[in-house]
Design a protein around this motif. Structure first.
Motif, PDB file in Angstrom:
ATOM      1  N   TYR A 143       0.863  -1.178   0.000  1.00 31.63           N
ATOM      2  CA  TYR A 143       0.000   0.000   0.000  1.00 31.63           C
ATOM      3  C   TYR A 143       0.900   1.229   0.000  1.00 31.63           C
ATOM      4  CZ  TYR A 143      -3.624  -3.254   1.550  1.00 31.63           C
ATOM      5  OH  TYR A 143      -4.504  -4.294   1.648  1.00 31.63           O
ATOM      6  N   VAL A 144       0.527   2.221  -0.785  1.00 30.86           N
ATOM      7  CA  VAL A 144       1.314   3.446  -0.882  1.00 30.86           C
ATOM      8  C   VAL A 144       0.362   4.629  -0.771  1.00 30.86           C
ATOM      9  CG1 VAL A 144       2.836   4.813  -2.357  1.00 30.86           C
ATOM     10  CG2 VAL A 144       2.993   2.326  -2.388  1.00 30.86           C
ATOM     11  N   LEU A 145       0.714   5.584   0.051  1.00 33.08           N
ATOM     12  CA  LEU A 145      -0.049   6.830   0.156  1.00 33.08           C
ATOM     13  C   LEU A 145       0.901   7.963  -0.227  1.00 33.08           C
ATOM     14  CD1 LEU A 145      -2.803   7.996   1.047  1.00 33.08           C
ATOM     15  CD2 LEU A 145      -1.737   8.436   3.255  1.00 33.08           C
ATOM     16  N   THR A 146       0.486   8.748  -1.220  1.00 33.28           N
ATOM     17  CA  THR A 146       1.287   9.894  -1.646  1.00 33.28           C
ATOM     18  C   THR A 146       0.498  11.161  -1.337  1.00 33.28           C
ATOM     19  OG1 THR A 146       0.415  10.114  -3.892  1.00 33.28           O
ATOM     20  CG2 THR A 146       2.168   8.487  -3.554  1.00 33.28           C
ATOM     21  N   ASP A 147       1.058  12.289  -1.715  1.00 34.50           N
ATOM     22  CA  ASP A 147       0.352  13.540  -1.495  1.00 34.50           C
ATOM     23  C   ASP A 147      -0.817  13.709  -2.466  1.00 34.50           C
ATOM     24  OD1 ASP A 147       2.094  13.775  -3.634  1.00 34.50           O
ATOM     25  OD2 ASP A 147       2.472  15.903  -3.290  1.00 34.50           O
ATOM     26  N   ARG A 148      -0.964  12.813  -3.441  1.00 32.59           N
ATOM     27  CA  ARG A 148      -2.066  12.908  -4.406  1.00 32.59           C
ATOM     28  C   ARG A 148      -2.971  11.687  -4.467  1.00 32.59           C
ATOM     29  NH1 ARG A 148       1.513  14.647  -9.591  1.00 32.59           N
ATOM     30  NH2 ARG A 148       2.812  16.137  -8.489  1.00 32.59           N
ATOM     31  N   ARG A 149      -2.392  10.505  -4.238  1.00 35.00           N
ATOM     32  CA  ARG A 149      -3.140   9.272  -4.482  1.00 35.00           C
ATOM     33  C   ARG A 149      -2.901   8.227  -3.404  1.00 35.00           C
ATOM     34  NH1 ARG A 149      -1.017   7.009  -9.880  1.00 35.00           N
ATOM     35  NH2 ARG A 149       0.948   7.495  -8.882  1.00 35.00           N
ATOM     36  N   SER A 150      -3.835   7.273  -3.356  1.00 33.08           N
ATOM     37  CA  SER A 150      -3.662   6.050  -2.596  1.00 33.08           C
ATOM     38  C   SER A 150      -3.495   4.937  -3.622  1.00 33.08           C
ATOM     39  CB  SER A 150      -4.891   5.794  -1.723  1.00 33.08           C
ATOM     40  OG  SER A 150      -4.806   4.516  -1.147  1.00 33.08           O
ATOM     41  N   LEU A 151      -2.452   4.129  -3.461  1.00 33.67           N
ATOM     42  CA  LEU A 151      -2.142   3.085  -4.436  1.00 33.67           C
ATOM     43  C   LEU A 151      -2.121   1.719  -3.778  1.00 33.67           C
ATOM     44  CD1 LEU A 151       0.913   5.028  -5.772  1.00 33.67           C
ATOM     45  CD2 LEU A 151      -1.081   4.586  -7.158  1.00 33.67           C
ATOM     46  N   VAL A 152      -2.592   0.710  -4.504  1.00 34.55           N
ATOM     47  CA  VAL A 152      -2.447  -0.686  -4.114  1.00 34.55           C
ATOM     48  C   VAL A 152      -1.620  -1.337  -5.219  1.00 34.55           C
ATOM     49  CG1 VAL A 152      -3.624  -2.851  -3.601  1.00 34.55           C
ATOM     50  CG2 VAL A 152      -4.679  -0.682  -2.927  1.00 34.55           C
ATOM     51  N   VAL A 153      -0.408  -1.769  -4.867  1.00 32.41           N
ATOM     52  CA  VAL A 153       0.520  -2.357  -5.831  1.00 32.41           C
ATOM     53  C   VAL A 153       0.612  -3.855  -5.550  1.00 32.41           C
ATOM     54  CG1 VAL A 153       2.881  -2.302  -6.735  1.00 32.41           C
ATOM     55  CG2 VAL A 153       1.820  -0.202  -5.876  1.00 32.41           C
ATOM     56  N   ARG A 154       0.250  -4.664  -6.548  1.00 29.33           N
ATOM     57  CA  ARG A 154       0.311  -6.120  -6.406  1.00 29.33           C
ATOM     58  C   ARG A 154       1.296  -6.695  -7.414  1.00 29.33           C
ATOM     59  NH1 ARG A 154      -5.479  -5.771  -5.473  1.00 29.33           N
ATOM     60  NH2 ARG A 154      -5.765  -6.198  -3.273  1.00 29.33           N
ATOM     61  N   ARG A 155       2.041  -7.727  -6.973  1.00 25.61           N
ATOM     62  CA  ARG A 155       2.978  -8.417  -7.865  1.00 25.61           C
ATOM     63  C   ARG A 155       2.510  -9.817  -8.218  1.00 25.61           C
ATOM     64  NH1 ARG A 155       6.515  -6.211  -3.921  1.00 25.61           N
ATOM     65  NH2 ARG A 155       6.703  -8.285  -3.052  1.00 25.61           N
ATOM     66  N   TRP A 156       1.468 -10.330  -7.551  1.00 23.99           N
ATOM     67  CA  TRP A 156       0.981 -11.689  -7.806  1.00 23.99           C
ATOM     68  C   TRP A 156      -0.529 -11.705  -7.693  1.00 23.99           C
ATOM     69  CZ3 TRP A 156      -1.648 -15.774  -5.608  1.00 23.99           C
ATOM     70  CH2 TRP A 156      -1.432 -17.020  -6.189  1.00 23.99           C
ATOM     71  N   PRO A 157      -1.309 -12.399  -8.462  1.00 19.77           N
ATOM     72  CA  PRO A 157      -0.943 -13.355  -9.503  1.00 19.77           C
ATOM     73  C   PRO A 157      -0.496 -12.691 -10.795  1.00 19.77           C
ATOM     74  CG  PRO A 157      -3.329 -13.266  -9.324  1.00 19.77           C
ATOM     75  CD  PRO A 157      -2.766 -12.365  -8.252  1.00 19.77           C
ATOM     76  N   ARG A 158      -0.840 -11.435 -10.985  1.00 16.18           N
ATOM     77  CA  ARG A 158      -0.284 -10.667 -12.107  1.00 16.18           C
ATOM     78  C   ARG A 158      -0.023  -9.259 -11.586  1.00 16.18           C
ATOM     79  NH1 ARG A 158      -3.924  -7.191 -14.186  1.00 16.18           N
ATOM     80  NH2 ARG A 158      -6.093  -7.554 -13.683  1.00 16.18           N
ATOM     81  N   PRO A 159       1.048  -8.636 -12.030  1.00 13.42           N
ATOM     82  CA  PRO A 159       1.359  -7.284 -11.556  1.00 13.42           C
ATOM     83  C   PRO A 159       0.237  -6.304 -11.906  1.00 13.42           C
ATOM     84  CG  PRO A 159       3.244  -8.236 -12.694  1.00 13.42           C
ATOM     85  CD  PRO A 159       2.092  -9.163 -12.921  1.00 13.42           C
ATOM     86  N   SER A 160      -0.177  -5.517 -10.912  1.00 14.79           N
ATOM     87  CA  SER A 160      -1.222  -4.513 -11.148  1.00 14.79           C
ATOM     88  C   SER A 160      -1.066  -3.371 -10.155  1.00 14.79           C
ATOM     89  CB  SER A 160      -2.610  -5.130 -11.025  1.00 14.79           C
ATOM     90  OG  SER A 160      -2.863  -5.518  -9.695  1.00 14.79           O
ATOM     91  N   SER A 195      -3.598  -0.267  -8.587  1.00 17.09           N
ATOM     92  CA  SER A 195      -4.898   0.399  -8.484  1.00 17.09           C
ATOM     93  C   SER A 195      -4.671   1.708  -7.751  1.00 17.09           C
ATOM     94  CB  SER A 195      -5.887  -0.461  -7.699  1.00 17.09           C
ATOM     95  OG  SER A 195      -6.026  -1.722  -8.304  1.00 17.09           O
ATOM     96  N   ALA A 196      -5.219   2.782  -8.287  1.00 16.21           N
ATOM     97  CA  ALA A 196      -4.980   4.101  -7.698  1.00 16.21           C
ATOM     98  C   ALA A 196      -6.294   4.837  -7.484  1.00 16.21           C
ATOM     99  CB  ALA A 196      -4.078   4.927  -8.609  1.00 16.21           C
ATOM    100  N   VAL A 197      -6.348   5.615  -6.404  1.00 10.95           N
ATOM    101  CA  VAL A 197      -7.487   6.476  -6.109  1.00 10.95           C
ATOM    102  C   VAL A 197      -6.950   7.883  -5.893  1.00 10.95           C
ATOM    103  CG1 VAL A 197      -9.324   6.978  -4.459  1.00 10.95           C
ATOM    104  CG2 VAL A 197      -8.775   4.614  -4.992  1.00 10.95           C
ATOM    105  N   ASP A 198      -7.499   8.828  -6.616  1.00  6.18           N
ATOM    106  CA  ASP A 198      -7.117  10.228  -6.446  1.00  6.18           C
ATOM    107  C   ASP A 198      -7.743  10.722  -5.143  1.00  6.18           C
ATOM    108  OD1 ASP A 198      -6.766  12.991  -6.525  1.00  6.18           O
ATOM    109  OD2 ASP A 198      -6.976  13.038  -8.708  1.00  6.18           O
ATOM    110  N   LEU A 199      -6.924  11.122  -4.195  1.00  2.30           N
ATOM    111  CA  LEU A 199      -7.421  11.528  -2.878  1.00  2.30           C
ATOM    112  C   LEU A 199      -8.301  12.779  -2.942  1.00  2.30           C
ATOM    113  CD1 LEU A 199      -4.275  10.889  -0.657  1.00  2.30           C
ATOM    114  CD2 LEU A 199      -6.332   9.484  -0.877  1.00  2.30           C
ATOM    115  N   ARG A 200      -8.148  13.573  -3.976  1.00  6.33           N
ATOM    116  CA  ARG A 200      -8.968  14.779  -4.097  1.00  6.33           C
ATOM    117  C   ARG A 200     -10.413  14.447  -4.462  1.00  6.33           C
ATOM    118  NH1 ARG A 200      -5.016  17.383  -8.306  1.00  6.33           N
ATOM    119  NH2 ARG A 200      -5.342  15.259  -8.965  1.00  6.33           N
TER     120      ARG A 200
END
Length: 186
Positions: free
Chosen positions: A93-110, A112-117
């Motif tokens: 899980y990654v939280l930046t100053d603009r977005r929240s991200l879910v980074v997955r490497r398995w079963p396939r790399p993907s 998902s991002a949400v714009d916090l604004r």
């Protein structure tokens, strides 16, 4: 913890998903290991019954029916927990100053991002005093009864110390309503 664009482990691939000038505020992982909840009980029961029916078919009339039914039953009975643990082990899980991200490497790399604004509501569902799921969906109750089968909703599931994470989300989102459910601290 404020860092700019570089993760400690380059293999995580976190710098590659950041936009130019985006600031990394927080990164973490979901709860690790096997995670069984009361919601899983009906699926486990169905899996157990399907396994028994499949085994009965193997010794009875038809192996062509018994083998697939047994495989589906065993997956629902036990396999789903190991697959879920493997997916969570490869999730960041990654939280930046603009977005929240879910980074997955398995079963396939993907990613998902949400714009916090764009979010207006944040629901914190406490699992215990130090563990919660933070749901960033505008309508968190939508299809809630489906549990893990519901369509993807932007959530940070099973994060430790969510009390320190919610202020970061609130600081990047104007007019955010935070709904607190469960047994949080205090």
């Amino acid at each position: 913890m404020e860092r700019t664009g570089q993760a400690e482990d380059p293999a995580d691939g976190i710098p590659a998903v950041l936009l130019p000038g985006e600031l990394l505020l927080w990164e973490g992982s979901p709860r690790q290991g096997l995670w069984v909840t009361w919601f899983d009980a009906p699926l486990v029961l169905v899996g157990f019954v399907l396994s028994l029916v499949g085994i009965g078919e193997l010794f009875g009339r038809s192996a062509a029916v018994g083998i697939p039914v047994s495989i589906v039953g065993l997956y629902l009975f036990l396999g789903q927990f190991f697959v879920d643990a493997r997916v969570r082990r490869s999730t960041r899980y990654v939280l930046t100053d603009r977005r929240s991200l879910v980074v997955r490497r398995w079963p396939r790399p993907s990613v998902s991002a949400v714009d916090l604004r764009l979010i207006t509501r944040c629901t914190v569902e406490w699992i215990d005093v130090h563990l919660a799921t933070i749901d960033l969906a505008d309508r968190p109750g939508r299809l809630r009864w489906l549990g893990p089968l519901r369509p993807w909703s932007p959530a940070l599931r099973g994060v430790s110390d969510p009390s320190s994470l919610v202020p970061l989300i609130r600081g990047e989102t104007v007019g955010l309503a935070v709904i607190d459910r469960g047994r949080g601290p205090g």
